[in-house]
Design a protein around this motif. Structure first.
Motif, PDB file in Angstrom:
ATOM      1  N   ARG A 109       0.850  -1.176   0.000  1.00 56.64           N
ATOM      2  CA  ARG A 109       0.000   0.000   0.000  1.00 56.64           C
ATOM      3  C   ARG A 109       0.885   1.225   0.000  1.00 56.64           C
ATOM      4  O   ARG A 109       1.942   1.234   0.629  1.00 56.64           O
ATOM      5  N   HIS A 110       0.473   2.224  -0.730  1.00 62.88           N
ATOM      6  CA  HIS A 110       1.234   3.468  -0.764  1.00 62.88           C
ATOM      7  C   HIS A 110       0.235   4.607  -0.606  1.00 62.88           C
ATOM      8  O   HIS A 110      -0.595   4.830  -1.472  1.00 62.88           O
ATOM      9  N   GLU A 111       0.315   5.276   0.520  1.00 63.78           N
ATOM     10  CA  GLU A 111      -0.662   6.306   0.835  1.00 63.78           C
ATOM     11  C   GLU A 111       0.026   7.643   1.134  1.00 63.78           C
ATOM     12  O   GLU A 111       1.198   7.679   1.506  1.00 63.78           O
ATOM     13  N   VAL A 112      -0.741   8.690   0.950  1.00 60.59           N
ATOM     14  CA  VAL A 112      -0.230  10.042   1.201  1.00 60.59           C
ATOM     15  C   VAL A 112      -0.997  10.628   2.379  1.00 60.59           C
ATOM     16  O   VAL A 112      -2.222  10.535   2.424  1.00 60.59           O
ATOM     17  N   ILE A 113      -0.281  11.187   3.317  1.00 57.92           N
ATOM     18  CA  ILE A 113      -0.935  11.940   4.390  1.00 57.92           C
ATOM     19  C   ILE A 113      -0.754  13.422   4.067  1.00 57.92           C
ATOM     20  O   ILE A 113       0.377  13.912   3.992  1.00 57.92           O
ATOM     21  N   ILE A 114      -1.858  14.098   3.815  1.00 56.81           N
ATOM     22  CA  ILE A 114      -1.792  15.542   3.612  1.00 56.81           C
ATOM     23  C   ILE A 114      -1.710  16.132   5.014  1.00 56.81           C
ATOM     24  O   ILE A 114      -2.667  16.129   5.779  1.00 56.81           O
ATOM     25  N   ASP A 115      -0.489  16.573   5.361  1.00 58.94           N
ATOM     26  CA  ASP A 115      -0.115  16.902   6.738  1.00 58.94           C
ATOM     27  C   ASP A 115      -0.937  18.008   7.365  1.00 58.94           C
ATOM     28  O   ASP A 115      -1.072  18.076   8.576  1.00 58.94           O
ATOM     29  N   HIS A 116      -1.357  18.932   6.519  1.00 58.34           N
ATOM     30  CA  HIS A 116      -1.916  20.175   7.052  1.00 58.34           C
ATOM     31  C   HIS A 116      -2.749  20.811   5.946  1.00 58.34           C
ATOM     32  O   HIS A 116      -2.469  20.607   4.775  1.00 58.34           O
ATOM     33  N   SER A 117      -3.746  21.580   6.331  1.00 59.04           N
ATOM     34  CA  SER A 117      -4.563  22.230   5.298  1.00 59.04           C
ATOM     35  C   SER A 117      -3.828  23.410   4.663  1.00 59.04           C
ATOM     36  O   SER A 117      -4.124  23.795   3.541  1.00 59.04           O
ATOM     37  N   SER A 118      -2.855  23.965   5.362  1.00 62.22           N
ATOM     38  CA  SER A 118      -2.098  25.088   4.801  1.00 62.22           C
ATOM     39  C   SER A 118      -1.031  24.558   3.844  1.00 62.22           C
ATOM     40  O   SER A 118      -0.170  23.766   4.228  1.00 62.22           O
TER      41      SER A 118
END
Ligand SMILES: [Zn+2]
Ligand SMILES: [Zn+2]
Ligand SMILES: [Zn+2]
Length: 363
Positions: A109-118
């Motif tokens: 599995r390869h996933e992205v965590i969008i760390d922050h809304s900014s």
């Protein structure tokens, strides 16, 4: 040529105490400088970019989220599938191996965590509350992935920041790769720390922490015996919090490499408590602020090394100690490094530690 104030050049091969096969050539003499400095990329600090698929309002440009925090309302962070996964679902014909050319199906599995809304916020600019949330998201997603499929052997959490560190999208994000093999460097760390444990009945990482803290000087009043001053002179210690320590490894591969470890022995990042992660958020943010101050904008990779799951690794729990490795990219590896496997570090780790320690942090 040297002015008296300049430190003596160092030229020595340092053996990584955890993985002795990984040596580093520390060569600080100016004439020895073999590397091209990586130009620092201009940082895009905009909070919102209309065309960015990771910015708020563009949620339809990414696959449906695997998770979002919080569950309702404006999100603080989101986890989505990586559109260009290095590992993915099962293939139709996984059996391509032949003779000596063995392959394991690139399942994972390869996933992205969008760390922050900014969009352009940097780690040291995030609040500690947010960083604690990010760290606990790493933890919970690792946990879920380890339990999702028993073919998965290792879940690697990492972040690339800046083009020199391989980040292809400007919006701050981390990545999780769950893979069917244990990465070679993690295996080497586990194998060597298990051997050390067998011989000494002690965790090598705990020993390294003890050694680093041995350099702490405590001054007592001669008459009353009262503690008057405690001076942290540990030459590799950058900072100590109540539960963690940030250390400049003696055999650092990268000029500004820093490791953060829990002070108390713990093999598995999944065992970190919310209190641990709240404390880690503080020392992590300050370490990133120090690096940013010294480097004037750092491009870096960081990753979590934790005990792999599975029976084969369970007995290494007393020997292995989870940690975060932060590797700022300030130069491009040379042919000598790639060809020899010997990293060249042109700044003495003791000096680098001193500069990082001396950064005055506001707030
Ligand atoms: Zn964005
Ligand atoms: Zn330990
Ligand atoms: Zn490691």
């Amino acid at each position: 040529m040297d002015t008296p104030s300049e430190k003596k050049p160092v030229r020595e091969i340092r053996i990584n105490p955890v993985v002795p096969s990984e040596s580093v050539l520390v060569a600080t003499a100016r004439s020895m400088r073999p590397k091209k400095e990586e130009a620092s990329a201009p940082h895009d600090s905009r909070p919102h970019v209309e065309t960015c698929p990771f910015c708020r309002g563009n949620e339809d440009k990414t696959p449906a989220p695997i998770a979002r925090v919080p569950a309702e309302g404006d999100w603080s962070l989101r986890i989505v599938e990586n559109l260009y996964p290095v590992l993915g679902d099962d293939r139709e014909d996984p059996d391509l191996a032949f003779g000596l050319q063995q392959a394991i199906d690139g399942y994972g599995r390869h996933e992205v965590i969008i760390d922050h809304s900014s969009h352009g916020i940097r780690v040291h600019e995030m609040t500690e509350e947010h960083l604690a949330l990010l760290l606990s998201t790493y933890r919970s997603r690792m946990d879920q992935l380890y339990h999702a499929d028993d073919r998965l052997r290792y879940v690697l959490v990492f972040k690339n920041f800046g083009p020199a560190a391989g980040a292809s999208i400007g919006h701050t994000h981390s990545q999780i790769i769950a893979m069917p093999v244990v990465p070679r460097n993690v295996q080497a760390e586990v194998r060597n720390s298990a051997a050390f444990y067998l011989a000494r009945r002690h965790c090598i990482f705990c020993s390294l922490i003890d050694e680093a803290l041995t350099f702490e000087a405590t001054l007592y009043d001669r008459d009353s015996g009262a503690l008057t001053r405690r001076i942290r002179v540990g030459q590799y210690v950058i900072e100590r919090s109540s539960r963690f320590i940030a250390i400049k490894p003696f055999a650092s591969r990268f000029e500004w490499e820093v490791h953060i470890l829990p002070l108390a022995h713990c093999a598995d990042f999944l065992d970190a408590t919310p209190e641990d992660l709240a404390d880690l958020a503080g020392i992590f943010r300050r370490t990133m602020a120090r690096l940013n101050a010294v480097l004037g904008g750092a491009q870096y990779n960081f990753f979590v090394h934790s005990l792999p799951h599975g029976e084969a690794y369970a007995e290494s729990a007393p020997a292995f100690h989870w940690h975060i490795e932060i590797c700022p990219r300030t130069s491009i590896p040379t042919g000598f490094e790639l060809g020899s496997g010997l990293f060249v570090n042109t700044i003495c780790p003791e000096d680098a530690a001193e500069r990082l320690r001396n950064v005055a942090l506001g707030g």
